[in-house]
Scaffold this active site. Structure first.
Site, PDB file in Angstrom:
ATOM      1  N   GLU A   1      30.799 -27.226 -25.104  1.00 58.06           N
ATOM      2  CA  GLU A   1      29.728 -26.693 -26.034  1.00 58.06           C
ATOM      3  C   GLU A   1      30.550 -26.195 -27.098  1.00 58.06           C
ATOM      4  OE1 GLU A   1      30.921 -25.900 -23.031  1.00 58.06           O
ATOM      5  OE2 GLU A   1      31.095 -23.581 -22.918  1.00 58.06           O
TER       6      GLU A   1
ATOM      7  N   HIS B   1      22.066 -28.119 -22.096  1.00 57.55           N
ATOM      8  CA  HIS B   1      23.033 -27.316 -21.330  1.00 57.55           C
ATOM      9  C   HIS B   1      23.696 -26.944 -22.401  1.00 57.55           C
ATOM     10  CE1 HIS B   1      25.571 -25.508 -18.184  1.00 57.55           C
ATOM     11  NE2 HIS B   1      26.647 -26.192 -18.968  1.00 57.55           N
ATOM     12  N   GLU B   2      24.504 -27.911 -23.059  1.00 63.80           N
ATOM     13  CA  GLU B   2      25.481 -27.854 -24.170  1.00 63.80           C
ATOM     14  C   GLU B   2      24.776 -27.017 -25.334  1.00 63.80           C
ATOM     15  OE1 GLU B   2      28.186 -27.826 -22.752  1.00 63.80           O
ATOM     16  OE2 GLU B   2      27.685 -29.337 -21.198  1.00 63.80           O
TER      17      GLU B   2
ATOM     18  N   HIS C   1      24.265 -23.054 -24.630  1.00 65.67           N
ATOM     19  CA  HIS C   1      25.611 -22.559 -24.878  1.00 65.67           C
ATOM     20  C   HIS C   1      25.750 -21.750 -26.032  1.00 65.67           C
ATOM     21  CE1 HIS C   1      28.012 -22.548 -21.012  1.00 65.67           C
ATOM     22  NE2 HIS C   1      28.237 -24.131 -20.888  1.00 65.67           N
TER      23      HIS C   1
ATOM     24  N   GLU D   1      27.950 -19.661 -17.521  1.00 66.98           N
ATOM     25  CA  GLU D   1      27.425 -20.987 -16.999  1.00 66.98           C
ATOM     26  C   GLU D   1      26.200 -20.584 -16.181  1.00 66.98           C
ATOM     27  OE1 GLU D   1      28.373 -23.733 -18.262  1.00 66.98           O
ATOM     28  OE2 GLU D   1      30.548 -23.343 -19.059  1.00 66.98           O
TER      29      GLU D   1
ATOM     30  N   ASP E   1      41.104 -23.795 -13.786  1.00 67.00           N
ATOM     31  CA  ASP E   1      40.841 -25.452 -13.636  1.00 67.00           C
ATOM     32  C   ASP E   1      40.695 -25.529 -12.210  1.00 67.00           C
ATOM     33  OD1 ASP E   1      40.918 -25.786 -16.157  1.00 67.00           O
ATOM     34  OD2 ASP E   1      42.664 -26.804 -16.339  1.00 67.00           O
TER      35      ASP E   1
ATOM     36  N   TYR F   1      27.361 -21.699 -11.886  1.00 64.37           N
ATOM     37  CA  TYR F   1      26.234 -22.418 -12.541  1.00 64.37           C
ATOM     38  C   TYR F   1      25.017 -22.308 -11.866  1.00 64.37           C
ATOM     39  CZ  TYR F   1      29.533 -25.267 -15.149  1.00 64.37           C
ATOM     40  OH  TYR F   1      30.775 -25.740 -16.140  1.00 64.37           O
TER      41      TYR F   1
HETATM   42  N1  BES Z   1      31.749 -25.538 -20.618  1.00 61.18           N
HETATM   43  C1  BES Z   1      31.410 -26.274 -19.602  1.00 61.18           C
HETATM   44  C2  BES Z   1      32.666 -27.215 -19.537  1.00 61.18           C
HETATM   45  C3  BES Z   1      33.781 -26.729 -18.928  1.00 61.18           C
HETATM   46  C4  BES Z   1      33.892 -25.711 -18.076  1.00 61.18           C
HETATM   47  C5  BES Z   1      35.012 -27.136 -19.314  1.00 61.18           C
HETATM   48  C6  BES Z   1      34.948 -24.997 -17.533  1.00 61.18           C
HETATM   49  C7  BES Z   1      36.345 -26.629 -19.020  1.00 61.18           C
HETATM   50  C8  BES Z   1      36.291 -25.345 -18.093  1.00 61.18           C
HETATM   51  C9  BES Z   1      30.035 -27.263 -19.959  1.00 61.18           C
HETATM   52  O1  BES Z   1      29.473 -26.549 -20.674  1.00 61.18           O
HETATM   53  C10 BES Z   1      29.686 -27.596 -18.614  1.00 61.18           C
HETATM   54  O2  BES Z   1      29.437 -26.947 -18.003  1.00 61.18           O
HETATM   55  N2  BES Z   1      29.632 -29.103 -18.655  1.00 61.18           N
HETATM   56  C11 BES Z   1      28.859 -29.805 -17.471  1.00 61.18           C
HETATM   57  C12 BES Z   1      27.675 -30.078 -17.771  1.00 61.18           C
HETATM   58  C13 BES Z   1      26.646 -29.468 -17.147  1.00 61.18           C
HETATM   59  C14 BES Z   1      25.374 -30.108 -17.224  1.00 61.18           C
HETATM   60  C15 BES Z   1      26.633 -28.762 -15.907  1.00 61.18           C
HETATM   61  C16 BES Z   1      29.762 -30.882 -16.974  1.00 61.18           C
HETATM   62  O3  BES Z   1      30.898 -31.079 -17.656  1.00 61.18           O
HETATM   63  O4  BES Z   1      29.713 -31.387 -16.030  1.00 61.18           O
HETATM   64 ZN    ZN Z   2      28.375 -25.308 -19.346  1.00 61.99          ZN
END
Ligand code: BES
Ligand code: ZN
Length: 641
Positions: A306, A330-331, A334, A353, A408, A416
């Protein structure tokens, strides 16, 4: 005797007095310890910096992109204000940075300052401690001259072959959660926001984009100038450089992509402007002016990121039928939950999230109808149950403790889906209108600020529980946040939306229906995912063949469907799909799609051999963060986990 007795009594009395005194002291000590612990708990355990000593306010980046050396080089000029804990030593976060110099910049003159880099920590990187002069105004400016490492965890440098066009190299960043420090020395904590400006020099044929507004057209010499006037947390700093073109979707929305991908991306994401309007109607004004998408090469490790004004998006959702575009919802969401109101540290990640997943569902429902929303909720819930099966109880909570833990490494769907379910429960208890208004006000009140679970609970008490008494108790709310698993009051998304698919599955499993007779004509991607994910773990070779020959699942061009099918193919040792599996693992870097496949492979000796062989081949193309994640699966002994 009486005398002796008295003295004995006295001694006893004194002793008791002393005991009481030590007990009091002990209590006092305990209280102090607790106070210190709470004070510490408000700190971000993933930063060396202390924004209460000095706080970054504005950043000016002047960087050259050196594709041959795979380095960014230049200066980060940061203005700071002094805080209550200032002690003459200013600490920044870095990881694998080469620091050339640090200077104090004052009215055009600059004087070098002594600095040192601390010991390397595998999670946190190295602290850069800068020794400030004794006399310093309350706000001052430091210029750090530095270079990134070719292995910077927050950057990926792609060769032309790894791009769609194949002509030019590509660079992109992924700063969340704690990787900004691998390309900019700063206070890498979401508790210290910054505005920024940037001048990026690139090869003249390439375009640079950032999570910021472009100030001027790119110059012929390859200079790109940006400005971000809204203060953001460091994890939202973002850059990408490549052969990029822009196409418009609506007045405030558009797509940046390689020329080869632009048309299909514009078609896939044509509803983005509508999503923006719906979101504003639900949750208040959009505060970032523009909302563009950047489509990355397939090695991008996430589905989406995002980054403000410019979400970074995986090309693996270009399904051709808009069936995976809730990712954009989703993005975009954010822009309220996360970018505007930000988790104060990574232990509070669910505030980003969980809220966003809830908003995503509401946007999807408003745009594509309730059925679409319900399908995605059910699939999300099933992924949550699967995650619970794999996670220690302490990581099944919404609020987690991460001292010594790499954010990570514990990434999961829990913040979520469980977060979404908690808000769904509140929406059921208080009504949609009340919850939407409650959230809109939450975003407004805390705009451009950082929040903790404690802040949320206070707010919830005042704005919801006190105003609508008798509906839910604070204990119930706390159970959602501080207990593992799901509480009894959780509203389980029903399977009803998939009734036909379920019936077909049962009939097929019972041998009453041949695959060819299942009417899949109007099955959506989500129907397919439900079907595949809810088949028994073990199927016979004949059953696998029946499905594959009828539906050609091995060759599905939908990456989510292919993912679910390939997982089954590994589990059931269905060899005809393995060449496709190999090609899939070699061409996609999105963690969510490939990690479960490696995990499934790692369960058998032969699978592990296959996984290692493919991994060795795929490695040069994987993002540093994907590399780290897959290493843990295929070489667990060497990584030490
Ligand atoms: N902000 C997250 C991606 C993220 C989280 C990157 C933690 C690094 C550390 C992003 O908004 C996200 O949640 N992406 C999901 C998609 C969503 C539809 C569940 C993904 O990448 O799968
Ligand atoms: Zn997210």
């Amino acid at each position: 005797m009486s005398c002796g007795g008295e003295s004995l009594l006295n001694t006893r009395g004194r002793k008791r007095n002393m005991e009481i005194k030590t007990f009091r002291q002990l209590l006092l000590l305990l209280a102090m310890l607790l106070a210190v612990r709470t004070a510490l708990a408000h700190q971000d355990v993933h930063t060396y910096s202390d924004p209460r000593a000095y706080q970054q306010r504005h950043l000016e980046l002047d960087l050259v992109t050196d594709f041959a050396a795979r380095r960014l080089a230049g200066t980060a000029t940061i203005s700071f204000t002094r805080g209550t804990r200032a002690d003459g030593r200013l600490v920044l976060d870095t990881r694998d940075l080469l620091i050339r110099s640090v200077a104090l910049v004052d009215a055009g003159t600059s004087s070098l300052l002594p600095f040192e880099l601390g010991k390397h920590d595998p999670i946190l990187g190295r602290a850069l401690t800068i020794h400030l002069p004794r006399e310093l105004p309350p706000s001052f400016v430091l210029a750090v001259s530095y270079e990134t490492s070719p292995e910077a965890s927050g950057l990926q440098w792609l060769t032309p072959r790894q791009t769609a066009g194949g002509r030019h190299p590509f660079l992109f960043s992924q700063s969340q959660a704690i990787h900004a420090r691998s390309w900019v020395p700063l206070q890498d904590t979401p508790a210290a926001r910054i505005t920024f400006g940037a001048t990026i020099s690139t090869p003249p044929e390439l375009l640079a984009v950032m999570s910021a507004a472009r100030v001027a057209e790119a110059s012929a010499a390859g200079k790109h100038v940006f400005e971000m006037r809204q203060a953001i947390p460091s994890y939202l700093l973002a850059i990408a450089v490549g052969e990029l073109e822009f196409g418009e979707i609506g007045a405030r929305t558009g797509v940046y992509a390689e020329p080869e991908v632009l048309e299909s991306a514009l078609a896939e994401f044509e509803d983005t402007e509508k999503m923006l309007e719906i979101s504003e109607a639900l949750f208040g004004a959009y505060r970032w002016e523009r909302y563009d998408l950047l489509i990355l090469p397939p090695s991008f490790p996430y589905g989406g990121m995002e980054n403000p004004r410019l979400s970074f998006i995986t090309p693996t959702v270009l399904a051709g039928d808009k069936s995976l575009v809730s990712l954009i919802a989703h993005e975009l969401a954010h822009s309220w939950s996360g970018n505007l109101v930000t988790n104060a540290n990574w232990e509070e990640f669910w505030l980003n999230e969980g809220f966003t997943t809830f908003l995503e569902g509401r946007i999807t429902g408003a745009l594509y109808g309730e059925r679409q929303q319900r399908m995605e909720e059910r699939l999300g819930y099933e992924s949550l149950l699967e995650a619970f099966g794999q996670l220690e109880p302490r990581f099944q909570k919404l609020k987690v403790e991460l001292e010594g833990v790499d954010p990570d490494a514990i990434f999961s769907v829990v913040p979520y889906e469980k977060g979404r379910m908690m808000l769904d429960w509140l929406a059921t208890e208080f009504g949609d209108q009340v919850i939407n208004a409650f959230l809109t006000e939450w975003f407004d009140t805390n705009a451009f600020g950082s929040v903790t679970t404690a802040d949320f609970l206070d707010y919830l008490q005042n704005k919801l529980l006190d105003r609508h008494p008798g509906k839910v108790t604070m204990d119930e709310v706390r159970a959602w946040i501080y207990e593992p698993g799901l509480p009894d009051n959780a509203i389980i998304p029903p399977t009803g939306v998939f009734a036909e698919v379920e019936a077909a599955r049962d009939a097929w499993l019972a041998g009453r229906l041949k695959a060819a007779r299942i009417d899949t004509g109007d099955w959506s991607t989500q129907d397919w995912l439900f079907f595949l994910n809810n088949l028994p773990g073990k199927l016979s070779k004949r059953q696998m063949k029946d499905l594959d020959q009828t539906f050609d699942l091995t060759n599905s061009s939908n990456n989510e469907i292919a993912h679910s099918w390939l997982r089954m193919a590994i589990r059931n040792d269905y060899r005809p799909a393995w060449p496709r599996l190999e090609q899939y693992l070699l061409s996609i870097g999105r963690n969510k799609l490939i990690k479960p496949l490696y995990e499934e492979l790692a369960k058998s000796d032969e699978g592990m051999r296959f996984a290692r062989r493919v991994f060795e081949q795929a490695k040069p193309g994987y993002h540093p963060q994907t590399l780290a994640a897959v290493m843990k699966i295929v070489y667990p002994a060497e990584v030490g986990s």
